[in-house]
Scaffold this motif. Structure first.
Motif, PDB file in Angstrom:
ATOM      1  N   UNK A  23      -2.581  15.503 -12.973  1.00  0.00           N
ATOM      2  CA  UNK A  23      -1.638  14.643 -12.246  1.00  0.00           C
ATOM      3  C   UNK A  23      -2.164  14.273 -10.861  1.00  0.00           C
ATOM      4  N   UNK A  24      -2.759  15.251 -10.194  1.00  0.00           N
ATOM      5  CA  UNK A  24      -3.338  14.979  -8.883  1.00  0.00           C
ATOM      6  C   UNK A  24      -4.608  14.134  -9.014  1.00  0.00           C
ATOM      7  N   UNK A  25      -5.354  14.361 -10.076  1.00  0.00           N
ATOM      8  CA  UNK A  25      -6.560  13.545 -10.303  1.00  0.00           C
ATOM      9  C   UNK A  25      -6.186  12.086 -10.542  1.00  0.00           C
ATOM     10  N   UNK A  26      -5.031  11.881 -11.134  1.00  0.00           N
ATOM     11  CA  UNK A  26      -4.525  10.512 -11.314  1.00  0.00           C
ATOM     12  C   UNK A  26      -4.341   9.838  -9.956  1.00  0.00           C
ATOM     13  N   UNK A  27      -3.899  10.595  -8.942  1.00  0.00           N
ATOM     14  CA  UNK A  27      -3.753  10.043  -7.598  1.00  0.00           C
ATOM     15  C   UNK A  27      -5.092   9.580  -7.034  1.00  0.00           C
ATOM     16  N   UNK A  28      -6.141  10.351  -7.326  1.00  0.00           N
ATOM     17  CA  UNK A  28      -7.491   9.992  -6.869  1.00  0.00           C
ATOM     18  C   UNK A  28      -7.939   8.683  -7.515  1.00  0.00           C
ATOM     19  N   UNK A  95      -0.747   6.783  -4.088  1.00  0.00           N
ATOM     20  CA  UNK A  95      -0.833   5.517  -3.368  1.00  0.00           C
ATOM     21  C   UNK A  95      -0.134   4.414  -4.162  1.00  0.00           C
ATOM     22  N   UNK A  96       0.714   3.645  -3.460  1.00  0.00           N
ATOM     23  CA  UNK A  96       1.453   2.550  -4.099  1.00  0.00           C
ATOM     24  C   UNK A  96       1.007   1.184  -3.598  1.00  0.00           C
ATOM     25  N   UNK A 269       4.092   2.902   1.057  1.00  0.00           N
ATOM     26  CA  UNK A 269       2.672   2.913   0.728  1.00  0.00           C
ATOM     27  C   UNK A 269       2.256   4.158  -0.045  1.00  0.00           C
ATOM     28  N   UNK A 270       2.900   5.285   0.265  1.00  0.00           N
ATOM     29  CA  UNK A 270       2.512   6.552  -0.340  1.00  0.00           C
ATOM     30  C   UNK A 270       3.736   7.313  -0.825  1.00  0.00           C
ATOM     31  N   UNK A 271       3.618   7.867  -2.006  1.00  0.00           N
ATOM     32  CA  UNK A 271       4.642   8.776  -2.503  1.00  0.00           C
ATOM     33  C   UNK A 271       4.151  10.190  -2.252  1.00  0.00           C
TER      34      UNK A 271
END
Length: 314
Positions: A23-28, A95-96, A269-271
């Motif tokens: 899930x965190x890698x998805x953020x990257x 990031x959005x 911009x960021x969740x």
């Protein structure tokens, strides 16, 4: 490396992140897709230590002596931003929108040379009831390397690293190198800027302000069809009514040395996922290890005292 690079940290490295925290890698991946892979760097502990050993050897002992990984991570982000500038964003932020929009409006303004930080209040995961306002450090933008603010941050970090007697662990982290620490450093930066301004003449400052607004007041006077010429003294009195004493004297406010965005506005911009199971689990494990070490030390101390008493008795 671009001064607008996006920096994030995962101590165990990208492969570990991909395997253990998808899930965190998805953020990257999302951060890379929005800003471009060339504008992104994920830092591991090995990369951080190499940077410290090469460029910041005086901070290596402080970094290695921190008992919690989160303290090392805080210092690492400051070192990275001091060396490269750019954006730092916590790995748990999704990031959005492009972060470059945050600095686009100030691009041609003198304020573009100011850091961008987040105004926040105590996070609920901290279980702190003071509702204390502070500058959070899950997101920071530094416009260029070797910024004066970051010089203060790196200078102060070794001074605040030691834990105070009976200080709670969480407060220690927040005060020594976390958000409360960053807030204090910004205050020091503001005071430093104020001292530099005091070297200039307040009279010259007021004269500049007066000159800037003179034409505006002359036009107003003409509209009133006044025959009297607008004098310096009358203009100063008018300005005094428009400006506070602190403004006329050049008093520096926090908003003069950093650009600030409310945490709620940054949410566009960021969740920021403040409640992190992975962070809490790692934090709890470390606290248990520290408590065990304390218990062992206490047991040794008790045994030593008992032996001492027996020796004296004999």
């Amino acid at each position: 490396m671009s001064a607008n690079m996006i920096h994030q940290i995962w101590m165990e490295g990208e492969a570990h992140l991909k395997e253990k925290q998808p899930n965190l890698y998805h953020n990257v991946l999302k951060m890379k897709s929005i800003h471009g892979a060339d504008n992104y760097r994920l830092w591991s502990e090995d990369m951080i230590k190499q940077l410290i050993q090469t460029e910041y050897s005086e901070l290596l002992e402080t970094f290695c002596n921190y008992p919690h990984f989160i303290m090392q991570l805080h210092l690492a982000k400051y070192i990275i931003l001091h060396h490269f500038g750019g954006f730092y964003v916590d790995i748990d932020c999704e990031c959005k929108q492009s972060l470059y929009q945050l600095i686009k409006e100030e691009k041609d303004s003198p304020r573009s040379q100011l850091p961008l930080v987040v105004k926040d209040v105590d996070e609920y995961r901290c279980n702190v009831k003071s509702n204390k306002k502070f500058i959070n450090n899950h997101f920071i933008y530094i416009p260029y390397p070797d910024h004066a603010l970051m010089n203060i941050v790196l200078d102060e970090a070794p001074k605040t690293a030691k834990r105070k007697t009976l200080e709670p662990h969480l407060k220690w982290v927040m005060r020594s190198v976390g958000p409360y620490f960053l807030t204090k450093c910004i205050k020091k930066y503001k005071i430093q800027t104020q001292k530099e301004l005091k070297k200039a003449s307040h009279k010259d400052l007021i004269h500049d302000v007066v000159s800037q607004h003179q034409s505006q007041y002359q036009i107003k006077e003409r509209r009133r069809r006044s025959s009297s010429r607008l004098s310096y003294s009358s203009l100063s009195e008018s300005l005094s009514a428009s400006f506070s004493k602190s403004e006329l004297k050049g008093k520096v406010h926090t908003s003069d040395v950093v650009n600030m965005i409310p945490a709620q506005s940054l949410d566009y911009f960021l969740n920021h996922k403040e409640h992190n199971i992975w962070l809490n689990e790692k934090w709890v494990r470390e606290l248990k290890m520290v408590n065990r070490a304390k218990l062992t030390s206490a047991q040794v101390a008790v045994v030593a005292v008992c032996i001492g008493v027996l020796v004296i008795a004999l």
